[in-house]
Scaffold this motif. Structure first.
Motif, PDB file in Angstrom:
ATOM      1  N   GLN A  35      -0.802  -8.167 -26.517  1.00 39.45           N
ATOM      2  CA  GLN A  35      -0.754  -7.549 -25.106  1.00 39.45           C
ATOM      3  C   GLN A  35      -0.327  -8.937 -24.168  1.00 39.45           C
ATOM      4  O   GLN A  35      -1.261  -9.478 -23.669  1.00 39.45           O
ATOM      5  CB  GLN A  35      -2.238  -7.156 -24.683  1.00 39.45           C
ATOM      6  N   ALA A  53       4.115  -0.385 -19.719  1.00 38.38           N
ATOM      7  CA  ALA A  53       4.098  -1.494 -19.820  1.00 38.38           C
ATOM      8  C   ALA A  53       5.080  -2.491 -18.807  1.00 38.38           C
ATOM      9  O   ALA A  53       4.857  -3.602 -18.414  1.00 38.38           O
ATOM     10  CB  ALA A  53       4.390  -2.271 -21.011  1.00 38.38           C
ATOM     11  N   TYR A  68      -5.557   1.238 -18.007  1.00 40.39           N
ATOM     12  CA  TYR A  68      -5.157   1.927 -19.036  1.00 40.39           C
ATOM     13  C   TYR A  68      -5.623   3.608 -19.084  1.00 40.39           C
ATOM     14  O   TYR A  68      -5.208   4.352 -19.749  1.00 40.39           O
ATOM     15  CB  TYR A  68      -5.574   1.320 -20.511  1.00 40.39           C
ATOM     16  N   LYS A  77       5.804   0.432 -26.032  1.00 44.17           N
ATOM     17  CA  LYS A  77       4.763   0.328 -25.173  1.00 44.17           C
ATOM     18  C   LYS A  77       4.974   1.057 -23.720  1.00 44.17           C
ATOM     19  O   LYS A  77       5.281   0.604 -22.928  1.00 44.17           O
ATOM     20  CB  LYS A  77       4.660  -1.365 -24.942  1.00 44.17           C
ATOM     21  N   ARG A  79      -6.637 -10.764 -23.918  1.00 47.81           N
ATOM     22  CA  ARG A  79      -5.448 -10.374 -24.266  1.00 47.81           C
ATOM     23  C   ARG A  79      -5.766  -8.825 -24.429  1.00 47.81           C
ATOM     24  O   ARG A  79      -5.080  -7.937 -25.167  1.00 47.81           O
ATOM     25  CB  ARG A  79      -4.760 -10.784 -25.653  1.00 47.81           C
TER      26      ARG A  79
END
Length: 769
Positions: free
Chosen positions: A653, A696, A735, A693, A633
């Motif tokens: 996540q 995402a 990320y 987020k 996660r």
């Protein structure tokens, strides 16, 4: 990094130097056999055909030389290193007998035998004028062999002739020629001849020829019909017994459902003549004094009925079904010629049941994808014949503790306790008649369960579940599972102030403790041929479909976007559809090596009464069975990275879309130790944009947001258990900013800070896929 490379170089140099000394310990006058070569020389066949024959012939040469790994005879090195152990135990004994391998000596090589072996193989492949010669070369204390084969031109099939006589057996054999393995113009092959005899016998077994066998057939070869051509003539051997030429039907069918090895034939005959022990049900005579089983289960399970022609398929299907009932420990079948009728077989089934009631206690060590390690205790009580119809009723009670030894969530141990009860009927239970012609017994399963899970210092969850559905197999490769209904209800309990404070800082964490009500059908389909070990390529596929409250949402007009959230028992029900596909491919590279690959694609969509998938149905990625270079996660969705300070809790996540790819090279190193090199890639995404987020949501640029990790691992195959260790590290971090996601140039094994941040150790049981 430089230090590690230096150590690896020194280690390899030591191994190479050590392997060079393998010949020093050879017996006086002996040479180490290091392998053989086969060369095919003949202008009558093509270059491609010669190369193919060389590969086939090389596999036949015996003995095989000592095995090598990365060009080094490591097993022979360990054998010599251990020396002669003084006792049959201890490390030296293990190193010599398990990890080591004795030298293959040149004196063990029989050149004449190998030459004849190669020549016979070529003749069996239709190269009737083949010759083979052998030679050897000696260099120092090593010896090699060289075989030269001259096959000549292969004889090819001109005509195939089946029996033309008027006998019933001759006509039955002739009727099978539509599926013959022999093809005009194809090269002669003795293995194909053997396979054709087996094929014909299998067809005859479907028509009642119970006593016939492949050995009663002969395929004559006439090589005088043309230049490098041959006719194949299929005949029944003259010495074939009359019994094998007859068609048999089924007569009396007798079943002994409480048979044990202690039962002698005299005792069985006595029971069969005891009117209180015998039950006549349709075409079956059931000898069961205790009336243990309802006779209907045998009518559903056996394919034979009185008067049917003997049929091998029905024979095997009946045995398979009896075994798949799960009630009988041993299943034995016998056909005998009837005493009173001609060409009739009486069938007898001897069935040894398991103990009706049993209890099993299991203590399991667990390591899950979130790097939690712990112990679970399971107590299972079973009744294998609950209502005398081979029903299986099971009650399980379990409890466990999981402690995270590494990763982001240290200190938040997990306690689990719960119970589950299930009842399996060995048939379809439905308001209308359903039938399966498979050799596997269809099953109906009802389950109800409860689990209490407490995450220390954070919250607790009460989970209730119930389901009713069907499981059935078309064949050994195809399996279906359809739950008519699958109900799950999750309710939070004892949410701490610490967790509430964290929710205030990161509202998405509230999803974890939301009340959830899910109800609806689920379906899964599995196809696999991985049990066919002779194949070079095998596959596994599992497709799953999950939906909740589709009809309920339509009837109630639920629309959360308009504020019309409908509740059941005070809880908004979840409405969604979800698909997931898991495809795996396994390719043999050698006898002890394979390349295993997996692709997972999943999509979920919340609608009507929901804006997204419920938390327990969302996709997660990372961990010991996923992308092993990242904690569970700890990736996604997309390029999203949680704010510092929130990662000490179970992160949210999760996503609505998942793509994952894994590939792993597996090979045996020595004894029970296997090695692997792997690459994992993938990510998860949200279906819709979430302002909390950023990055995402799923877009057409999803490829740019892939996480990639690689590593190596060891697998300890202990027969009853496969223990897996993997060391992995990321080479692409989704990320990070655009243009800086590949981190190959940052790899530095010599740096403690780099290892602490990037190197991930995974300990697990079983293969990841």
């Amino acid at each position: 990094m430089k230090a590690l490379n230096r150590y690896c170089f020194i280690f390899l140099l030591l191994l190479i130097v050590s392997s060079c000394s393998n010949t020093k310990r050879l017996p006086e006058g002996e040479l180490l056999y290091v392998g053989g070569k086969v060369k095919v020389i003949d202008t009558l066949i093509s270059k491609r055909e010669r190369k193919s024959l060389e590969k086939e012939l090389k596999l036949l040469v015996r003995p095989k030389p000592n095995t090598k790994f990365l060009g080094i005879r490591a097993k022979l090195f360990f054998y010599n290193l251990a020396g002669e152990p003084k006792k049959q135990k201890g490390f030296r004994y293990w190193l010599r007998t398990k990890a080591g391998e004795p030298p293959v000596l040149f004196s063990q090589v029989n050149l004449d035998y190998n030459s004849r072996l190669l020549q016979n193989y070529l003749e069996n492949r239709g190269y009737f004028k083949a010759t083979a010669i052998a030679d050897s070369t000696k260099r120092g204390k090593r010896a090699t062999t060289e075989f030269t084969a001259m096959p000549g031109q292969q004889y090819r099939i001109k005509e195939i002739k089946f029996p033309t006589d008027s006998s019933a057996l001759g006509k039955a054999i002739a009727a099978t020629q539509d599926k013959t393995l022999f093809k005009r113009g194809k090269g002669y092959d003795l293995e194909m001849v053997k396979a054709e005899r087996v094929r014909i016998d299998a067809r005859l077994k479907e028509q009642g020829y119970y006593f016939f066998g492949p050995d009663y057939l002969i395929v004559q070869v006439d090589s005088t019909v043309g230049s490098y051509e041959t006719d194949l003539i299929v005949k029944v051997k003259p010495e074939t017994p009359e019994q094998a030429k007859k068609v048999y039907t089924i007569g009396k069918i007798t079943i002994f459902p409480n048979y044990s090895i202690k039962d002698g034939q005299r005792r069985l005959d006595k029971q069969e003549n005891d009117t209180t022990a015998v039950v006549q049900y349709k075409d079956f005579t059931i000898v069961d004094k205790e009336k243990t089983f309802n006779p209907r289960i045998f009518d559903r399970t056996l394919y034979f009925y009185k008067g049917d022609f003997y049929n091998r398929t029905d024979h095997n299907l009946s045995l398979n079904r009896l075994v798949n009932l799960g009630t009988f420990k041993f299943v034995k079948n016998q056909f005998t010629i009837s005493d009173s009728l001609d060409n009739v077989l009486d069938a007898y089934y001897y069935l040894t049941p398991y103990k009706k009631k049993s209890i099993r206690v299991e203590v399991l060590g667990k390591t899950n994808s979130a790097n939690y390690t712990g112990t679970e205790l399971n107590v299972n009580w079973s009744n294998r014949n609950t209502f005398k119809g081979a029903e299986l009723f099971t009650v399980s009670v379990f409890g466990g503790l999981e402690v995270q030894v590494s990763g982001q969530n240290n200190g938040f141990d997990v306690y689990r306790v719960g119970s589950e009860a299930s009842l399996i009927w060995p048939r379809f239970v439905a308001p209308f008649k359903l039938k399966s012609s498979s050799g596997f017994v269809p099953k109906t399963k009802a389950t109800i369960g409860y689990e209490f899970q407490k995450r220390e210092q954070l919250y607790a969850l009460n989970s209730f579940k119930g389901s009713f559905g069907y499981l059935w197999k078309e064949n050994i490769r195809k399996e279906h599972q359809f739950n008519v209904t699958n109900i799950q209800y999750v309710s939070p309990n004892n949410v701490t102030n610490l967790y509430n404070e964290q929710i205030a800082a990161n509202p998405t964490l509230a999803k974890v403790i939301e009340k959830q009500l899910i109800f609806g059908p689920t379906y899964s389909y599995t196809y696999t041929n991985t049990m066919e070990t002779a194949r070079k390529h095998t596959i596994y596929y599992k497709g799953m479909f999950d939906t909740s409250a589709t009809l309920t949402g339509l009837l109630t007009g639920a629309n959360v976007k308009q504020g019309d959230t409908i509740k059941v028992l005070g809880v908004p029900f979840s409405q969604f559809v979800k698909f997931e596909n898991d495809f795996r491919h396994y390719m043999k590279i050698g006898t002890e090596s394979q390349l295993a690959s997996r692709i997972i694609v999943g999509v979920g969509y919340g609608y009507g009464n929901s804006t997204e998938l419920p938390f327990i149905k969302q996709f997660f990625i990372g961990g010991t069975n996923s992308i092993r270079a990242f904690r569970s996660r700890a990736i996604g969705p997309g390029s999203y990275l949680p704010e510092p300070g929130t990662s000490s809790f179970l992160p949210d996540q999760s996503g609505d879309i998942k793509f994952e790819f894994n590939t792993e090279y597996r090979t045996k190193l020595f004894s029970f130790v296997k090695g692997a090199v792997f690459v994992d890639a993938g990510n998860i995404w949200l279906m819709n944009k979430n302002p909390d987020k950023p990055g995402a949501e799923f877009t057409k640029k999803f490829i740019d947001q892939m996480a990639v990790g690689t590593g190596i691992g060891l697998r300890f195959d202990l027969s009853f258990l496969l223990l897996r260790t993997d060391f992995a590290f990321p080479i692409r971090k989704p990320y990070l900013g655009d243009g800086s996601r590949w981190v190959l140039d940052q790899i530095d094994f010599g740096s403690g800070s780099w290892r602490k941040e990037n190197l991930v150790f995974n300990l697990a049981i079983g293969y990841p896929f």
